[in-house]
Design an enzyme around this catalytic site. Structure first.
Site, PDB file in Angstrom:
ATOM      1  N   ARG A 147     -38.027 -37.135  24.796  1.00  0.00           N
ATOM      2  CA  ARG A 147     -38.950 -37.466  23.979  1.00  0.00           C
ATOM      3  C   ARG A 147     -38.990 -37.533  22.407  1.00  0.00           C
ATOM      4  O   ARG A 147     -39.733 -37.838  21.714  1.00  0.00           O
ATOM      5  CB  ARG A 147     -40.175 -36.127  24.367  1.00  0.00           C
ATOM      6  CG  ARG A 147     -40.661 -36.117  25.522  1.00  0.00           C
ATOM      7  CD  ARG A 147     -41.459 -35.025  25.937  1.00  0.00           C
ATOM      8  NE  ARG A 147     -40.276 -33.750  26.253  1.00  0.00           N
ATOM      9  CZ  ARG A 147     -40.892 -32.570  26.725  1.00  0.00           C
ATOM     10  NH1 ARG A 147     -42.254 -32.002  26.438  1.00  0.00           N
ATOM     11  NH2 ARG A 147     -39.858 -31.719  26.892  1.00  0.00           N
ATOM     12  N   ASN A 194     -19.649 -47.692 -19.275  1.00  0.00           N
ATOM     13  CA  ASN A 194     -18.482 -46.790 -18.867  1.00  0.00           C
ATOM     14  C   ASN A 194     -17.754 -47.719 -17.797  1.00  0.00           C
ATOM     15  O   ASN A 194     -16.615 -47.231 -17.384  1.00  0.00           O
ATOM     16  CB  ASN A 194     -19.215 -45.840 -18.101  1.00  0.00           C
ATOM     17  CG  ASN A 194     -20.063 -46.029 -16.885  1.00  0.00           C
ATOM     18  OD1 ASN A 194     -20.815 -46.942 -16.957  1.00  0.00           O
ATOM     19  ND2 ASN A 194     -20.077 -45.189 -15.917  1.00  0.00           N
TER      20      ASN A 194
HETATM   21  C1  UD1 Z   1     -38.326 -24.382  29.023  1.00  0.00           C
HETATM   22  C2  UD1 Z   1     -38.437 -23.186  30.075  1.00  0.00           C
HETATM   23  C3  UD1 Z   1     -39.957 -22.911  29.790  1.00  0.00           C
HETATM   24  C4  UD1 Z   1     -40.297 -22.383  28.482  1.00  0.00           C
HETATM   25  C5  UD1 Z   1     -39.766 -23.404  27.314  1.00  0.00           C
HETATM   26  C6  UD1 Z   1     -40.005 -22.881  26.066  1.00  0.00           C
HETATM   27  C7  UD1 Z   1     -37.102 -23.718  32.164  1.00  0.00           C
HETATM   28  C8  UD1 Z   1     -36.963 -24.361  33.276  1.00  0.00           C
HETATM   29  N1  UD1 Z   1     -38.431 -23.896  31.294  1.00  0.00           N
HETATM   30  O1  UD1 Z   1     -38.921 -25.290  29.222  1.00  0.00           O
HETATM   31  O2  UD1 Z   1     -40.380 -21.802  30.911  1.00  0.00           O
HETATM   32  O3  UD1 Z   1     -41.518 -22.291  28.317  1.00  0.00           O
HETATM   33  O4  UD1 Z   1     -38.334 -23.791  27.505  1.00  0.00           O
HETATM   34  O5  UD1 Z   1     -39.456 -23.776  25.149  1.00  0.00           O
HETATM   35  O6  UD1 Z   1     -36.225 -23.269  31.553  1.00  0.00           O
HETATM   36  N2  UD1 Z   1     -31.147 -27.576  28.097  1.00  0.00           N
HETATM   37  C9  UD1 Z   1     -29.847 -27.526  28.229  1.00  0.00           C
HETATM   38  N3  UD1 Z   1     -29.425 -28.183  29.333  1.00  0.00           N
HETATM   39  C10 UD1 Z   1     -30.267 -28.932  30.403  1.00  0.00           C
HETATM   40  C11 UD1 Z   1     -31.831 -28.755  30.024  1.00  0.00           C
HETATM   41  C12 UD1 Z   1     -32.047 -28.094  28.999  1.00  0.00           C
HETATM   42  O7  UD1 Z   1     -29.105 -27.441  27.772  1.00  0.00           O
HETATM   43  O8  UD1 Z   1     -29.851 -29.238  31.523  1.00  0.00           O
HETATM   44  C13 UD1 Z   1     -31.521 -26.927  26.812  1.00  0.00           C
HETATM   45  C14 UD1 Z   1     -32.417 -27.923  25.984  1.00  0.00           C
HETATM   46  O9  UD1 Z   1     -31.278 -28.640  25.160  1.00  0.00           O
HETATM   47  C15 UD1 Z   1     -33.203 -27.229  25.155  1.00  0.00           C
HETATM   48  C16 UD1 Z   1     -33.375 -25.825  26.144  1.00  0.00           C
HETATM   49  O10 UD1 Z   1     -32.313 -26.118  27.183  1.00  0.00           O
HETATM   50  O11 UD1 Z   1     -32.512 -26.593  24.156  1.00  0.00           O
HETATM   51  C17 UD1 Z   1     -34.893 -26.101  26.915  1.00  0.00           C
HETATM   52  O12 UD1 Z   1     -34.899 -27.280  27.572  1.00  0.00           O
HETATM   53  P1  UD1 Z   1     -36.034 -28.155  27.635  1.00  0.00           P
HETATM   54  O13 UD1 Z   1     -36.121 -29.127  28.594  1.00  0.00           O
HETATM   55  O14 UD1 Z   1     -36.776 -28.329  26.465  1.00  0.00           O
HETATM   56  O15 UD1 Z   1     -37.075 -26.931  28.370  1.00  0.00           O
HETATM   57  P2  UD1 Z   1     -38.594 -26.769  28.638  1.00  0.00           P
HETATM   58  O16 UD1 Z   1     -39.213 -27.843  29.340  1.00  0.00           O
HETATM   59  O17 UD1 Z   1     -39.250 -26.868  27.025  1.00  0.00           O
END
Ligand code: UD1
Ligand code: CA
Length: 489
Positions: A24, A396
């Protein structure tokens, strides 16, 4: 617990998830390398994790891992890097993190690389709550005005039953306003077991770390949640609008801290101070000021309005207005601006002055020296008390190499002079206005290098007859003649 001292704040490990694609953001730059307050999102996450002084600090990288790893090597060489091969979800990310921590026992804190306002204090409180309640899992939650996009906390009575993601929630669950911040403390064994049980049977087809909560409950383990009143700390960055909002909030927090420490910020809405900046008591920041990098400002100095300082050092009681400066040192009681441009290697002594439309680069300007107007001063050394006249150019660069010129103590360079480098003007010397200086000038000497002045009488009447200038000349000559007549009578 083996080797765990209850009076010690150390946890066994912190795992920071930073492998997601960050789609996004619509960016060629990995999400966690986007910056607010002068630091990458992942560096801010590492800063707060460092407050726990964990035995191991692991960052899980995946998407564009070369770029993220290279950045980590620069800003946080103490972290261990774990690789998540494919973005299969947060549960898989933590699995990948644990893969570099074989046989781990004790407490594992999990945080995200995209929650930049989280403080180290909040993490310390979360760990303390986890220990006080003897939990197997403790979550950080917050009650937010708009929970859209977050995982919701489903409670049974006071207890946390499970976390449901936005995409999987029922209408009733979507109305819940207590959200999962994505920050947890786990007992390592509970985490390992929970991760082993994960299945991707959900709306996104991912392995959700959040499902470990329901698994721990089913296994009869204690799960607790700590609700953080300061809910802004839990807000994530998923797109550019959120990046700007988190950036503005972090800036407000940084300014609030400096104001509490005795800095006057005239207009916080237009003042930006990065995380690495250091300010002393009674510094005043006027509207439109941006302080970046490792800039430091000493007591009593006034910066702004409309000034940007990048990696600069400003001395006590200095005044810097409408100026752009990078890697410059500004001495105490020195004044700069308006409209000055100080480039890297500029060092202004105390009580010096650099004024309007002056550009400096690799320039050492002595105590009390003045470069007041319209000057280029590059590769230069100007002695204490010297005066550089308006429009002076330190030439310079000869098209191939750059050379340094010097002006001695209390010397005076007249306006509109060109000093063709390298030239050395001794202490106590003068350069006449309009000179082009190509050779050294000795102590006490005046250097003049320009055409002799020659006036040609009657030129205007002959060559510009009929113009308004010629009419004025005629009138002035007539008046002069009349007054001479009067004098001689
Ligand atoms: C996640 C949580 C959600 C919470 C939110 C808070 C889960 C399933 N959901 O959702 O409950 O409210 O964070 O901000 O955990 N990442 C990886 N590998 C992956 C997927 C993600 O390293 O395969 C990392 C991303 O880079 C990020 C973090 O995990 O730093 C969170 O991932 P993101 O996809 O943003 O999760 P949310 O949908 O925000
Ligand atoms: Ca997120």
């Amino acid at each position: 617990m083996a080797g765990q001292d209850v009076n010690d704040n150390r946890v066994a490990a912190v795992v920071i998830m930073a492998a997601g694609a960050g789609t996004r953001m619509r960016s060629a730059i990995p999400k966690v390398l986007h910056r607010i307050a002068g630091k990458s999102l992942v560096a801010l996450a590492i800063d707060s994790a460092d407050a726990l002084a964990p035995d191991r600090l692991v960052v899980v990288v995946g998407h564009q891992r070369e770029q993220v790893s290279a950045h980590l090597g620069e800003v946080a060489p103490h972290v261990m890097i774990a690789v998540q091969e494919r973005p299969l979800g947060t549960g898989d990310a933590v699995r990948s993190g644990l893969a570099v921590l074989p046989g781990i026992t004790g407490e594992v804190v999990v945080t995200s690389g995209d929650v930049p306002l989280l403080t180290g204090e909040t993490l310390l409180d979360l760990v303390a709550a986890h220990r006080d309640a003897a939990n197997a899992v403790t979550l950080l939650t917050a009650v937010v005005p708009d929970p859209t996009g977050y995982g919701r906390i489903v409670r049974e009575g006071d207890e946390v039953a499970r976390i449901v993601e936005q995409a999987d929630a029922t209408d009733a669950e979507l109305d819940l306003t207590e959200i999962n911040a994505g920050i947890y403390v786990f007992d390592a064994a509970t985490l390992t077991e929970g991760l082993a049980s994960l299945q991707a049977g959900n709306a996104k087809g991912e392995l959700y770390l959040t499902d470990v909560v329901a698994h721990a409950r089913a296994a009869g383990r204690r799960v607790g949640a700590r609700i953080l009143a300061d809910h802004l700390q839990t807000e994530g960055v998923n797109d550019r609008a959120q990046l700007a909002e988190r950036g503005a909030e972090l800036n407000r927090r940084i300014l609030a801290r400096w104001m509490a420490d005795g800095v006057t910020v005239v207009d916080p809405a237009t003042t930006w101070v990065e995380a690495g900046v250091d300010l002393a008591e009674d510094v005043t920041l006027k509207p439109g000021t941006s302080l970046e990098g490792a800039t430091s400002v000493s007591r009593g100095a006034t910066i702004g309005p409309d000034t940007t300082l990048i990696d600069c050092e400003v001395g006590e009681n200095a005044r810097v207005l409408r100026t752009h400066a990078e890697l410059a040192v500004i001495g105490p009681d020195t004044t700069v601006g308006p409209f000055s441009y100080l480039r890297p290697g500029t060092e202004l002594g105390s009580r010096a002055h650099v004024g309007a439309f002056v550009e400096t680069k690799k320039a050492i300007i002595g105590e009390g020296a003045k470069v007041p107007h319209l000057t280029y001063c590059g590769d230069a050394e100007v002695g204490a008390g010297a005066n550089i006249g308006a429009g002076t150019i330190f030439a310079n660069y000869d098209g191939v190499t750059k050379s340094t010129s010097t002006v001695g103590v209390n010397s005076f360079v007249g306006s509109d002079s060109v000093l063709v480098a390298p030239v050395h003007i001794a202490d106590g010397a003068y350069v006449a206005a309009g000179s082009t200086i190509t050779g050294d000038v000795g102590p006490g000497e005046l250097a003049v290098s320009r055409g002799q002045q020659r006036n040609i009488p009657g030129w205007v009447a002959r060559k510009r007859a009929g113009t308004k200038t010629a009419a004025s000349a005629e009138a002035a000559l007539a008046a002069k003649e009349a007054s001479q007549k009067e004098d001689s009578q």
